[in-house]
Every structure is written in C-alpha cells, then in structure tokens.
Design a protein around this motif. Structure first.
Motif: not given
Lengths: 131, 414
Positions: B107-111
């Motif tokens: 689910r990690a979408s951002t840097r």
C-alpha cells in the motif's frame, strides 16, 4: 513504583525502590502526594525479596500499585496481586506510564547517589580545596 | 501470483497460562484478507512454545493438508523456526509482523512510506542476517565452503542502507516540521486523528471535513498522513489522518514510522479514535495498545477520545461501555462517522479542548503598508476590534506564530 539496582555489582545487589504516590487521570499526573525511597542490600535476588521491598515501600499508601512488568518477572497480574496481597496493575495509560517513569528516575538517582555519590562528593570536595 | 490465487492457513499458539482470546485470530484473519490472502482454515493450539516449529508438529501437518500457499502465524517466528518449517514441510511461512510489512509494502504509495517500510524490513532483517552469519561461521570450513568476505559485507551493506534511509527520513521529518510551523503561522490549529487500525479514522476525517479520502473496512487503508482543513466554531483546524496502531508491534517498527507519527506527537490536540462496537475486552485492549503507541510517540498534547461507530449500539449498551472504559478514556465523545451522529458534540469538545488563543493589541501605521498587514491578519487571526485613529489599533486573538509571520511580533513586544 520502580526498583533500580537489580544487577549484581561487586557480588551484591544494591537496590533502591521508589514509591510515588500520585493521583492520576488517564492522560496526566494530577498531583503527587508523596515519594518514598527504600534501600535494600542482598546477596541474591528472587520474587520474594522484590515483593518484600514493594510491600515495604507501599505500606500506608492507598490505591493501586503500578510497576513495569520487568520488575515483577513478567508474571501475570493475578499472580502478582496474590503475592503482594494488594491491588496491582501494569501501566496502561499515558499517565500511569509517566508515573512509573517518574519513579524510575527517582530510584535511579537514589541508586546512583548510593553507588557513586560519596565518591563524587569527595571529588567535588577536592576541587573546592584546589580552588 | 494473482491475489485470488493466494491462499493461507492461519495458526495461533495460545499460552496455557492465559485465557484464550478469539479476537487475536479475528485480527489475524482481517490482516490476511487485507494482504489479499484467501483463508482456508484457522488453527489454534494451547501449549507452551515449541522451539522447533513454534506450534505442535501435528497442527502444522493439519494446516498443510489444506494445501495453502502460506502458513501465517500470529506468534513471532525465529529464523530457526522459519527454516525448520520450510525445510521439513516444504511450505512458505509468514508471521504477523511480516504480514503487516507485506500489507504496508503493497500500500506504500509515497516515497516516504516506501522508505519507512524498507527501513522496518531492514531493521528486522539485520539481526537475523548477523545471526545467520554467526551460525555459518561456527561451522566454517576452509576453501569455497566458508563464509567469505562477500557474505560478511552483506550485513554491513544492510547497515549502510539503513543509515542512508534514516538520513533521508530525518530530512523529510525536518520538512514536516517546517510545514507544521508554516501552518501554525497561517493560524491553523493542528489536530491529529490517531487510534487502533480500522477504528474509522479516515471515515471520521471524511465526515468532519466533507472530503473523500479512501476509507475501507479493513486494516491499514491509510499509510501516509492525509490532511484536510476544517472550521470548528470559528477556529481554523487542520485535521490529519495517520496510520493506525496495532498491538504487540516491535519497537523498531514504530521508530521506522517516526516521521509519519510525528504528525501525532507534534499536534496541538490528538483525537484518539476507538471502535465502541468492539466487545469490551477488545475495546480495552485496543485502547491500551493506543495509549502505549502514543507513549512511544512522546505525545504531550491533550487527548480527546472518540468512541466511533456508536450507531451500532443502543444507548444503554453504549453508556455501559463508556463506564467500563472510564479509566482509559474519561469523558469520551460518542460519535458515528458513518451517520454523522455526535459530530456536533465532537466539534464543541474540540473547540473547548484546543488551547484558547491569546488576545493581543497591536498598533499599525495608517498607511498602505499597515492596511496590507491588517488584511493579512484578517486571514490568519481572529480580529476582535479595529479602531481607525491616527494609527490602526487592532485587538485580535491569534497565535504568536501568525503575528511573527505578518512581521508584527516585534510590534507586539513593544
């Protein structure tokens, strides 16, 4: 409450137990009623000795005893209650953790004072003489 | 492997000295579903820890009879146990911590979120790699069968990568601090939504602000902080939704997510959201876990507990539960983000618990510069009165940061 010095130093255990009697709400320490320090030396360590120190430190103080699970050998709460014969819990809320941390700082300071305080005093005395 | 292909059997070992807790298996089921696994069976056993397999051999054989792709354990597995199960039963295994990391990484979408997940993974792997190297060296043999410099460097590579990630996250944390400072200068109060995972924090954010942040009935829908503006009885508030807490997480995972959790620790007020429709033991356990996480985040600001999903209970039942969690959540606000019930009370409570804005009186020159400063103050502070005399005498309520931004802090001191 919290106990410092539960490690062997020069073949003995030099323990200091701090009991902080405080009124708390879930988020804050509302008021500190009293602070008590108990010193105990021992050649060995077990739950009976720990429970004796805790009972002595909390004598005359009403309310629930709160301590870190490590201090009570991670025993279940019901076992600790039956050993101490007092109402007991491990810290749950922010304020309970703050109270235990406060007791930890006090007992650690007491332990350091006993272990090193006299030496430090001598050193500072020397410095004063040198000045 | 497609998500519908992923199957798993859930296993939990319960200590014989403790009462069985079915909520742990339910939580593991929810996590497995959130990670995209189809659960074939749930197996539990009450016994002391088996040093080879964590759980009894017979239970693992029973689990394998369902032919799952993975066995998922609630209890943490040591590297030795993972190796033993894989080699003796030929099936892939996962423990709860790694399952959570799997959800996070998917689910990690951002840097920032990706870096945090990588740091958590490396923090978990580093001691295991060191342990594996030590074991390998113990039986080291000369020549090609020895653990050479290549394997030794693997551990140092991990440490180096962790240091790099920490440095990058620290820089991002500084940026976050600057952003919060700017927001305070603009006259906003910062309020963070915190709480156990799947308590309804994102739904509450949507209800309060009228936004459409992704909210689902599954754990860890939100991973990166999301901020939306809101006006609460004249106070301008920025409400930040954060990643949910979960019980029994290793300390290093919380450390890895420090830059995200700083949104909670640096907030002016924390809304601690809990699901009142949970059974009372589970509700207490989740509140205790949340308090522990808030302690780990060094939260010092006031906390308002919101017991969400109150529409699922009748009044009598809700009152009884409020009484039973009184030691963990005094004067909680009963609300339902889904129906909007109790949100007005929550807003009132918010405005009461936020630190009152101090009142100041300042003088501005009656010039075009003074008027432009006044117009800026209209945006970032609450103007009480303006007297147009030889000078502009302004009485206002606002943060010192907002005055400093308008270049008026000195005027205030004088």
């Amino acid at each position: 409450m919290d106990i410092s010095g539960r490690h062997e130093a020069e073949g003995r255990y030099e323990m200091v137990c701090a009991a902080v009697s405080a009124r708390i709400s879930p988020s804050f320490l509302e008021r500190i009623d009293s602070v008590r320090l108990i010193r105990r030396q021992a050649g060995s360590l077990d739950i009976n000795l720990i429970s004796d120190i805790i009972i002595e430190a909390c004598t005359g103080l009403t309310g629930i005893i709160i301590a870190e699970s490590g201090d009570l050998y991670n025993l279940e709460v019901w076992r600790v209650k039956s050993i101490l014969g007092r109402d007991f819990k491990y810290p749950q809320t922010l304020a309970e953790r703050t109270a235990v941390q406060l007791a930890h700082h006090i007992s650690l300071a007491g332990h350091r004072l006993i272990r090193h305080g006299i030496d430090n005093g001598k050193e500072s005395g020397k410095e004063r003489v040198m000045e | 492997m497609r998500s519908e292909d992923k199957t798993a059997v859930l296993l939990i070992r319960e200590s014989p000295g403790r009462a069985p807790d079915p909520s742990r298996m339910r939580e593991l089921f929810g996590l497995a579903q959130a990670a995209g696994y189809r659960v074939l069976a749930e197996i539990s056993q009450r016994r002391s820890r088996d040093h080879l397999f964590q759980i009894g051999r017979g239970k693992i054989e029973e689990a394998i009879s369902y032919h799952p792709h993975r066995l998922i354990f609630y209890n943490p597995l040591s590297p030795g146990q993972v190796y033993n199960i894989r080699s003796q039963f030929g099936v892939a295994v996962l423990d709860r911590f790694n399952l959570i990391l799997e959800i996070f990484s998917s689910r990690a979408s951002t840097r920032e979120a990706k870096l945090q997940v990588e740091l958590a993974r490396l923090s978990y792997d580093a001691p295991q790699v060191r342990n594996a190297l030590a074991l390998k060296k113990r039986g080291e043999q000369p020549g090609f069968r020895g653990a050479g410099a290549y394997e030794e460097s693997m551990y140092h590579d991990i440490r180096g990568r962790m240091a790099k990630i920490r440095a990058e996250l620290a820089a991002r944390e500084d940026k976050g601090e600057n952003r919060r400072q700017r927001r305070r200068e603009q006259g906003f109060d910062l309020v963070a939504l915190a709480g156990y995972t799947n308590a309804g924090k994102s739904t509450l954010l949507n209800s309060l602000t009228g936004s459409a942040v992704k909210a689902q009935d599954q754990p860890f829908t939100t991973l990166s902080p999301t901020t939306r503006a809101l006006e609460v009885l004249g106070r301008r508030v920025l409400l930040t939704d954060t990643v949910g807490f979960i019980d029994d997480l290793p300390h290093f995972l919380i450390k890895a997510f420090r830059s995200t959790l700083s949104e909670i620790s640096e907030a002016d007020l924390v809304l601690l959201v809990a699901d009142i429709s949970d059974p009372i033991e589970l509700l207490r356990r989740k509140l205790i876990a949340s308090h522990k996480a808030l302690w780990d985040c060094d939260v010092t600001s006031p906390i308002v507990t919101v017991l969400n999903k109150s529409d699922r209970l009748d009044e009598r039942e809700a009152a009884m539960k409020v009484e039973m969690v009184g030691d963990l959540a005094p004067c909680p606000v009963l609300a339902s983000a889904a129906t909007g019930q109790g949100l007005g009370t929550l807003e009132e409570c918010l405005s009461q618990r936020l630190e009152p804005l101090p009142e100041h009186e300042i003088r501005l020159p009656y010039t075009s510069l003074g008027l432009s400063q006044l117009s800026r103050l209209y945006q970032s502070t609450d103007l009480v009165a303006v007297r147009y005399e030889e000078e502009l005498i302004v009485r206002l309520r606002g943060r010192k940061e907002a005055l400093a931004r308008a270049g008026l802090y000195k005027a205030l001191l004088e």
